[in-house]
Design a protein around this motif. Structure first.
Motif, short mmCIF file in Angstrom:
data_model
loop_
_atom_site.label_atom_id
_atom_site.label_comp_id
_atom_site.label_asym_id
_atom_site.label_seq_id
_atom_site.Cartn_x
_atom_site.Cartn_y
_atom_site.Cartn_z
N VAL A 51 -9.77 -0.11 -7.55
CA VAL A 51 -9.14 -0.96 -6.54
C VAL A 51 -9.99 -2.21 -6.36
CG1 VAL A 51 -8.39 -1.15 -4.13
CG2 VAL A 51 -8.21 1.06 -5.32
N ALA B 281 -5.15 -1.24 -8.61
CA ALA B 281 -4.61 -1.98 -7.47
C ALA B 281 -5.42 -3.23 -7.17
CB ALA B 281 -4.57 -1.09 -6.23
N CYS C 220 -6.92 -5.42 2.73
CA CYS C 220 -6.77 -4.01 3.11
C CYS C 220 -7.83 -3.59 4.12
CB CYS C 220 -6.77 -3.11 1.89
SG CYS C 220 -8.34 -2.97 1.00
N SER D 226 1.38 3.20 -3.31
CA SER D 226 0.24 3.68 -4.09
C SER D 226 0.41 5.11 -4.61
CB SER D 226 -1.04 3.59 -3.25
OG SER D 226 -1.32 2.26 -2.89
N ALA E 1 -5.67 -5.46 -3.82
CA ALA E 1 -5.25 -5.37 -2.42
C ALA E 1 -5.81 -6.53 -1.61
CB ALA E 1 -5.71 -4.05 -1.83
N SER F 167 0.81 -1.22 0.00
CA SER F 167 0.00 0.00 0.00
C SER F 167 0.84 1.27 0.00
CB SER F 167 -0.93 0.01 1.22
OG SER F 167 -0.21 0.00 2.43
N LEU G 232 -15.85 0.12 -4.47
CA LEU G 232 -14.80 -0.78 -4.91
C LEU G 232 -15.34 -2.18 -5.18
CD1 LEU G 232 -12.00 0.17 -2.34
CD2 LEU G 232 -12.60 1.31 -4.49
N TYR H 16 -4.86 2.74 -0.99
CA TYR H 16 -5.01 2.37 -2.40
C TYR H 16 -5.96 3.33 -3.12
CZ TYR H 16 -2.75 -1.99 -0.98
OH TYR H 16 -1.87 -2.92 -0.50
N TYR I 188 -5.36 5.23 -6.55
CA TYR I 188 -6.01 4.71 -7.75
C TYR I 188 -7.50 5.04 -7.84
CZ TYR I 188 -1.72 2.04 -8.22
OH TYR I 188 -0.40 1.69 -8.36
N CYS J 153 -7.18 0.17 2.90
CA CYS J 153 -7.92 0.41 1.66
C CYS J 153 -7.83 1.87 1.22
CB CYS J 153 -9.37 -0.02 1.79
SG CYS J 153 -9.62 -1.79 2.09
#
Length: 272
Positions: free
Chosen positions: A229, A207, A212, A196, A209, A193, A250, A221, A225, A218
């Protein structure tokens, strides 16, 4: 993680990235990188996702994006991400890498103790290029099969040994990113992370992850991004935390640790 042996290391916006790129790289290099990224498409944000790196199977209803191992075939009609183990050797495959394995001061091969994988030596330009050539041959296969993106695992190997630096990792993954883009593939930041905010240097597009939610990462990220993610959790409490904070933005899924297929006694798949 690999189709057969592991499940991975546990544990802003495009305009902002473009501004950062103008600061940290030469004008011609930035222009080239920007052109390459414009030619690739990351996975759709907040889409139904399934993580199938253990075994490929018919995706559940509602799934629009799937990750499968590079030895598997993509799922027809979906956005497919191709998994490759880029920073470590598969268990039992050490001989394939020869002198490209990372060794400590006594000459012993350095292993990721959790998964029994030998780390690859990305500390020099020459070795990075040799390792990238092999990994990129898998990327070529991904492109030929029809995958739209690639997920190079174990970017965070530098967090598990003092012999590899963050700079080593970012320099190496850029070789993979440039090659993926040349093949028309988007490329993911897998975990790590803290990296990022370094998209201008790494060239990564979205990403993936792991956990996260569990580790309260989270947001890191998302800062790098936006909504591009993908979150994989392995515990219900991690899923709950990720869904509470980002379930409307997400792609989030809960999977069993061994990423098994339906019909297996250990199979788990849940979403927000």
């Amino acid at each position: 993680m690999s189709l057969f042996s592991r499940t991975g290391s546990r544990r802003r916006a495009a305009a902002a990235a473009a501004v950062a790129a103008a600061v940290v790289c030469p004008l011609t290099a930035c222009a080239s990188a920007s052109a390459a990224v414009q030619d690739v498409t990351p996975p759709p944000a907040h889409a139904g996702f399934d993580y199938q790196i253990g075994t490929a199977y018919t995706p559940p209803a509602g799934v629009k994006v799937v990750t499968r191992d590079h030895q598997a075939s993509p799922a027809p009609g979906l956005y497919n991400i191709c998994y490759v183990n880029a920073f470590q050797a598969q268990p039992g495959a050490e001989a394939e890498w020869g002198d490209l394995l990372l060794r400590d001061a006594s000459g012993k091969v350095v292993y990721d103790k959790n998964w029994g994988e030998a780390m690859l030596d990305i500390r020099t330009d020459a070795k990075r290029k040799q390792i990238a050539a092999k990994v990129n041959s898998w990327v070529d296969s991904c492109a030929a099969k029809g995958f739209q993106a690639v997920e190079p695992d174990n970017l965070d190997t530098f967090d598990r040994t003092k012999l590899i630096s963050r700079d080593n990792a970012e320099t190496f993954v850029r070789l993979l990113a440039d090659h993926a883009h040349a093949k028309g593939l988007a490329i993911a930041q897998k975990n790590a992370s803290a990296l990022s905010g370094d998209r201008a240097r790494t060239g990564l597009d979205f990403a993936v992850a792991e956990e996260c939610g569990r580790w309260d990462e989270c947001g890191d990220y998302v800062d790098g991004y936006g909504d591009h993610v993908i979150v994989i959790e392995y515990e219900a409490k991690g899923l709950k935390k990720a869904c509470t904070a980002y379930g409307d933005r997400l792609s989030i899924v809960l999977r069993d640790l061994d990423v098994t297929a339906p019909g297996s006694s250990g199979y788990v798949r849940r979403t927000c």
